[in-house]
Design a protein around this motif. Sequence first.
Motif, PDB file in Angstrom:
ATOM      1  N   ARG A 167       0.828  -1.218   0.000  1.00 26.95           N
ATOM      2  CA  ARG A 167       0.000   0.000   0.000  1.00 26.95           C
ATOM      3  C   ARG A 167       0.855   1.256   0.000  1.00 26.95           C
ATOM      4  N   ASP A 168       2.003   1.203   0.686  1.00 24.76           N
ATOM      5  CA  ASP A 168       2.868   2.379   0.783  1.00 24.76           C
ATOM      6  C   ASP A 168       3.701   2.616  -0.467  1.00 24.76           C
ATOM      7  N   GLY A 169       3.665   1.705  -1.424  1.00 21.61           N
ATOM      8  CA  GLY A 169       4.439   1.871  -2.646  1.00 21.61           C
ATOM      9  C   GLY A 169       5.871   1.387  -2.563  1.00 21.61           C
ATOM     10  N   VAL A 170       6.224   0.727  -1.454  1.00 19.33           N
ATOM     11  CA  VAL A 170       7.560   0.115  -1.383  1.00 19.33           C
ATOM     12  C   VAL A 170       7.671  -0.967  -2.448  1.00 19.33           C
ATOM     13  N   PHE A 171       6.560  -1.696  -2.670  1.00 23.22           N
ATOM     14  CA  PHE A 171       6.488  -2.713  -3.707  1.00 23.22           C
ATOM     15  C   PHE A 171       5.506  -2.281  -4.791  1.00 23.22           C
ATOM     16  N   ILE A 172       5.826  -2.646  -6.021  1.00 18.63           N
ATOM     17  CA  ILE A 172       4.965  -2.400  -7.170  1.00 18.63           C
ATOM     18  C   ILE A 172       4.746  -3.733  -7.887  1.00 18.63           C
ATOM     19  N   GLN A 173       3.836  -3.758  -8.844  1.00 22.75           N
ATOM     20  CA  GLN A 173       3.596  -4.981  -9.607  1.00 22.75           C
ATOM     21  C   GLN A 173       3.514  -4.653 -11.085  1.00 22.75           C
ATOM     22  N   ASP A 174       4.193  -5.471 -11.903  1.00 24.41           N
ATOM     23  CA  ASP A 174       4.157  -5.263 -13.339  1.00 24.41           C
ATOM     24  C   ASP A 174       2.775  -5.602 -13.894  1.00 24.41           C
ATOM     25  N   ALA A 175       2.396  -4.880 -14.953  1.00 19.65           N
ATOM     26  CA  ALA A 175       1.044  -5.010 -15.505  1.00 19.65           C
ATOM     27  C   ALA A 175       0.853  -6.305 -16.277  1.00 19.65           C
ATOM     28  N   GLU A 176       1.912  -6.805 -16.922  1.00 13.92           N
ATOM     29  CA  GLU A 176       1.824  -8.005 -17.753  1.00 13.92           C
ATOM     30  C   GLU A 176       2.832  -9.044 -17.294  1.00 13.92           C
ATOM     31  N   PRO A 177       2.556 -10.324 -17.552  1.00 15.90           N
ATOM     32  CA  PRO A 177       3.519 -11.372 -17.173  1.00 15.90           C
ATOM     33  C   PRO A 177       4.851 -11.193 -17.892  1.00 15.90           C
ATOM     34  N   CYS A 178       5.922 -11.298 -17.129  1.00 15.95           N
ATOM     35  CA  CYS A 178       7.276 -11.100 -17.652  1.00 15.95           C
ATOM     36  C   CYS A 178       8.196 -12.204 -17.122  1.00 15.95           C
ATOM     37  N   TYR A 179       9.326 -12.359 -17.783  1.00 16.27           N
ATOM     38  CA  TYR A 179      10.456 -13.060 -17.198  1.00 16.27           C
ATOM     39  C   TYR A 179      11.435 -11.988 -16.719  1.00 16.27           C
ATOM     40  N   TYR A 180      12.284 -12.349 -15.766  1.00 16.14           N
ATOM     41  CA  TYR A 180      13.246 -11.397 -15.216  1.00 16.14           C
ATOM     42  C   TYR A 180      14.627 -12.043 -15.198  1.00 16.14           C
ATOM     43  N   VAL A 181      15.595 -11.371 -15.777  1.00 16.23           N
ATOM     44  CA  VAL A 181      16.974 -11.844 -15.778  1.00 16.23           C
ATOM     45  C   VAL A 181      17.648 -11.317 -14.515  1.00 16.23           C
ATOM     46  N   TYR A 182      18.201 -12.220 -13.722  1.00 18.20           N
ATOM     47  CA  TYR A 182      18.809 -11.862 -12.438  1.00 18.20           C
ATOM     48  C   TYR A 182      20.283 -12.265 -12.470  1.00 18.20           C
ATOM     49  N   GLU A 183      21.150 -11.257 -12.466  1.00 18.17           N
ATOM     50  CA  GLU A 183      22.598 -11.459 -12.547  1.00 18.17           C
ATOM     51  C   GLU A 183      23.234 -11.147 -11.197  1.00 18.17           C
ATOM     52  N   LEU A 184      24.107 -12.055 -10.740  1.00 19.51           N
ATOM     53  CA  LEU A 184      24.852 -11.854  -9.501  1.00 19.51           C
ATOM     54  C   LEU A 184      26.337 -11.984  -9.792  1.00 19.51           C
ATOM     55  N   THR A 185      27.135 -11.049  -9.281  1.00 18.97           N
ATOM     56  CA  THR A 185      28.582 -11.078  -9.480  1.00 18.97           C
ATOM     57  C   THR A 185      29.268 -11.076  -8.120  1.00 18.97           C
ATOM     58  N   MET A 186      30.086 -12.100  -7.878  1.00 21.33           N
ATOM     59  CA  MET A 186      30.789 -12.256  -6.607  1.00 21.33           C
ATOM     60  C   MET A 186      32.243 -12.605  -6.884  1.00 21.33           C
ATOM     61  N   ASP A 187      33.154 -11.823  -6.335  1.00 26.09           N
ATOM     62  CA  ASP A 187      34.590 -12.060  -6.494  1.00 26.09           C
ATOM     63  C   ASP A 187      34.975 -12.185  -7.972  1.00 26.09           C
ATOM     64  N   GLY A 188      34.369 -11.362  -8.812  1.00 24.80           N
ATOM     65  CA  GLY A 188      34.704 -11.342 -10.237  1.00 24.80           C
ATOM     66  C   GLY A 188      34.036 -12.417 -11.061  1.00 24.80           C
TER      67      GLY A 188
END
Length: 429
Positions: free
Chosen positions: A78-99
Amino acid sequence: MAVIKPFRAIRPAAQYVEQVAALPYDVYSQAEARAAVQGKPLSFLNIDRPETQFPERQDMYAPEVYQKASEMLDQEIRDGVFIQDAEPCYYVYELTMDGRTQTGIAALSSIDDYLNNVCKKHENTVAEKEQDRIHHVDVCSCQTGPIFLAYRGESKINDIVTETKKTEALYDFTSEDGIRHRVFRISDPDTVNRLQGYFAEIPATYIADGHHRAASAVKVGLKRRAEHPDYDGSEEFNYFLSVLFPDEELKIMDYNRVVKDLNGYSAEDFMISIEENFQVFHIKEAFKPRVKGEICMYLGGEWFLIREREALMEERSEDPVKTLDVSLLQDEILKPLLGIGDPRTDQRIEFVGGIRGLKELEKRVSRYTYQHAMDGTLEETGPAVAFAMHPTSISELLNVADHGLLMPPKSTWFEPKLRSGIFLHRIER
């Protein structure tokens, strides 16, 4: 074949993501969780571990604790900390640790794939640990921690990921532990359809990390099916939140063991018993095992390298589970010598992720070997022992799962950890 769907993620507004993203709930003890949320009101750990919002004497599994998690989540939406996308999507999540970088795709996996073993497991779960997340997901009506899945890499999927990472990131931040996190959205309908089709050609996915979260999500989904006997399979509760990584990008760290006593052995007799199946070498300084079949042991303030004898190596060479070094330790030392028959329930053994280093093993052994006397001096209470393991490989994990077998508990430690709070999946309004 795998069913991997796009979804409308509930996710942090960009200005809040760095404050929200948190390590998984189960890497913290109660005391560590309370300390970690101090001064961090938006950390998702407040919602993932809602007992932190109560006095220390509070039963962390009481109904009001889970209700508090639901209330906090709804309020932040309700406070807008979280939002929601209007359409179904995939999300690419990249993590980099120690190069080193690994890139996954956040999506939904089918609970039927889990039930039919298209989504394969490699370890058992403990019912008590499941219950906590079952209540959390059920009361919040939301999956808050993604399951870390692996699949055998597919070039067509890799190509889409590579192209997506050329676009503007939704999020790009570095967490307190130095890990860089970047997230991109795949929303173009044609690309979404192609990606879903490519995943449908994959014969299996594998739970790399998060067996308890997966089992809990599936059980809540089955509960909702029972509550809605007219369900048609399209409902959100038929799917669970996951991030899928190609196998070639994953790295497993060592998962080490500390045993609080020697099961009645003196240190000398314990060493003699080990030498029946292992060569034992004293080493001047600690190091992690370099090859399979080696284990480093800390006992009596000293480090030793123990290496399996050739006859033992040949004896276990054909079985996908027995070839694991964690099985070697369990079958030849922990069970027959130290009396650790079920490491999942035995209170004498602790598991220490490799990210904590070998100094942590030394510290814990010292804690169990000595106690403070009334005059402030240290008294020896009996020897404890630690074992530093060679890491299980991702190919070993996939091989065990493909054979329908189970690894010993705590066989794998994955780094970097996926952050909770970046992707949420509402399973029912």
